[in-house]
Design a protein around this motif. Sequence first.
Motif, mmCIF file in Angstrom:
data_model
loop_
_atom_site.group_PDB
_atom_site.id
_atom_site.type_symbol
_atom_site.label_atom_id
_atom_site.label_comp_id
_atom_site.label_asym_id
_atom_site.label_seq_id
_atom_site.Cartn_x
_atom_site.Cartn_y
_atom_site.Cartn_z
ATOM 1 N N UNK A 70 51.027 34.350 39.747
ATOM 2 C CA UNK A 70 50.883 35.561 40.563
ATOM 3 C C UNK A 70 52.222 36.280 40.713
ATOM 4 N N UNK A 71 53.323 35.506 40.750
ATOM 5 C CA UNK A 71 54.633 36.112 40.958
ATOM 6 C C UNK A 71 55.018 37.040 39.808
ATOM 7 N N UNK A 72 54.456 36.824 38.626
ATOM 8 C CA UNK A 72 54.750 37.691 37.482
ATOM 9 C C UNK A 72 54.181 39.093 37.668
ATOM 10 N N UNK A 73 53.147 39.198 38.500
ATOM 11 C CA UNK A 73 52.415 40.458 38.598
ATOM 12 C C UNK A 73 52.463 41.090 39.984
ATOM 13 N N UNK A 74 53.420 40.646 40.813
ATOM 14 C CA UNK A 74 53.500 41.162 42.184
ATOM 15 C C UNK A 74 53.755 42.665 42.215
ATOM 16 N N UNK A 75 54.334 43.202 41.146
ATOM 17 C CA UNK A 75 54.591 44.644 41.057
ATOM 18 C C UNK A 75 53.281 45.451 41.061
ATOM 19 N N UNK A 76 52.164 44.776 40.772
ATOM 20 C CA UNK A 76 50.869 45.460 40.709
ATOM 21 C C UNK A 76 50.088 45.382 42.014
ATOM 22 N N UNK A 77 50.662 44.756 43.032
ATOM 23 C CA UNK A 77 49.872 44.437 44.228
ATOM 24 C C UNK A 77 49.379 45.650 45.005
ATOM 25 N N UNK A 78 50.006 46.819 44.809
ATOM 26 C CA UNK A 78 49.531 48.021 45.489
ATOM 27 C C UNK A 78 48.440 48.740 44.709
ATOM 28 N N UNK A 79 48.219 48.313 43.481
ATOM 29 C CA UNK A 79 47.261 48.998 42.608
ATOM 30 C C UNK A 79 46.062 48.130 42.225
ATOM 31 N N UNK A 80 46.251 46.814 42.199
ATOM 32 C CA UNK A 80 45.234 45.868 41.755
ATOM 33 C C UNK A 80 44.869 44.887 42.860
ATOM 34 N N UNK A 81 43.667 44.388 42.817
ATOM 35 C CA UNK A 81 43.354 43.132 43.486
ATOM 36 C C UNK A 81 43.827 42.036 42.541
ATOM 37 N N UNK A 82 44.687 41.158 43.011
ATOM 38 C CA UNK A 82 45.240 40.081 42.198
ATOM 39 C C UNK A 82 44.613 38.754 42.615
ATOM 40 N N UNK A 83 44.095 38.033 41.641
ATOM 41 C CA UNK A 83 43.467 36.740 41.914
ATOM 42 C C UNK A 83 44.178 35.679 41.074
ATOM 43 N N UNK A 84 45.009 34.872 41.725
ATOM 44 C CA UNK A 84 45.676 33.765 41.044
ATOM 45 C C UNK A 84 44.806 32.530 41.167
ATOM 46 N N UNK A 85 44.384 31.986 40.037
ATOM 47 C CA UNK A 85 43.420 30.881 40.043
ATOM 48 C C UNK A 85 44.128 29.569 39.731
ATOM 49 N N UNK A 86 43.975 28.602 40.609
ATOM 50 C CA UNK A 86 44.598 27.293 40.432
ATOM 51 C C UNK A 86 43.711 26.405 39.553
ATOM 52 N N UNK A 87 44.329 25.724 38.593
ATOM 53 C CA UNK A 87 43.590 24.735 37.812
ATOM 54 C C UNK A 87 43.026 23.648 38.714
ATOM 55 N N UNK A 88 41.881 23.119 38.349
ATOM 56 C CA UNK A 88 41.206 22.161 39.234
ATOM 57 C C UNK A 88 41.682 20.717 39.071
#
Length: 213
Positions: free
Chosen positions: A38-56
């Motif tokens: 998620x930290x790679x894409x924080x620049x998009x947080x005002x434009x996108x819904x960001x969903x970081x998915x944890x491996x199970x």
Amino acid sequence: MNSNLYYDISIPYDRKEGKKYPVLYAMHGRGSNEKDIMSLFKELKDHFILVGIRGMLALNGGYEYFTIKGFGNPNTDSLDHAINALTELIDDIPNKYPVDISRQFLTGFSQGAILSMSLALTLGNQIKGIAALSGYIPKHVKDNYTLKPVDELSIFIGHGKADPIFPLNIGEENYQFFKQRTEQVQFHTYPIEHRVSREEQSDVIGWLKEQSL
């Protein structure tokens, strides 16, 4: 929430009532976690819904989505389970959050890239685009899944020229595979090993912004 998957979600802070947003489902590499990707894409947080998915599955203080017999050789039952669980989550998220279902994107590094490409082929044009960074398309998926059309998908494939785990020719094979199925595919190489550089990160962010318009 899907019973098998934990996810971290970020919704634009100044979201407006009734407005729908593009969504980016982000998947990490082996031994990492959802906050790292998620930290790679924080620049998009005002434009996108960001969903970081944890491996199970737990691995070395982090997580993985599926087990492997060796690099490039996933355990097929474990891979199937991951693809099914992620598909359920992607189907469910728009029911809970203000997602524009015509602008759904997948991204990931290494295992996350493997899953992004696999899900593109199993979900087809349900997805708007993917950014796959340093992964491969499992033979199991090519041979045993019903592959859906991806002619409307936009695809960004990134790969390190000096990647010792998944050599550059694997990235080239990914590109050729998708190029036969959609005209909207880009292949970018970087002078790095098995990681994401700042240049690649910037390229992907710019590409996602452009594709989400």
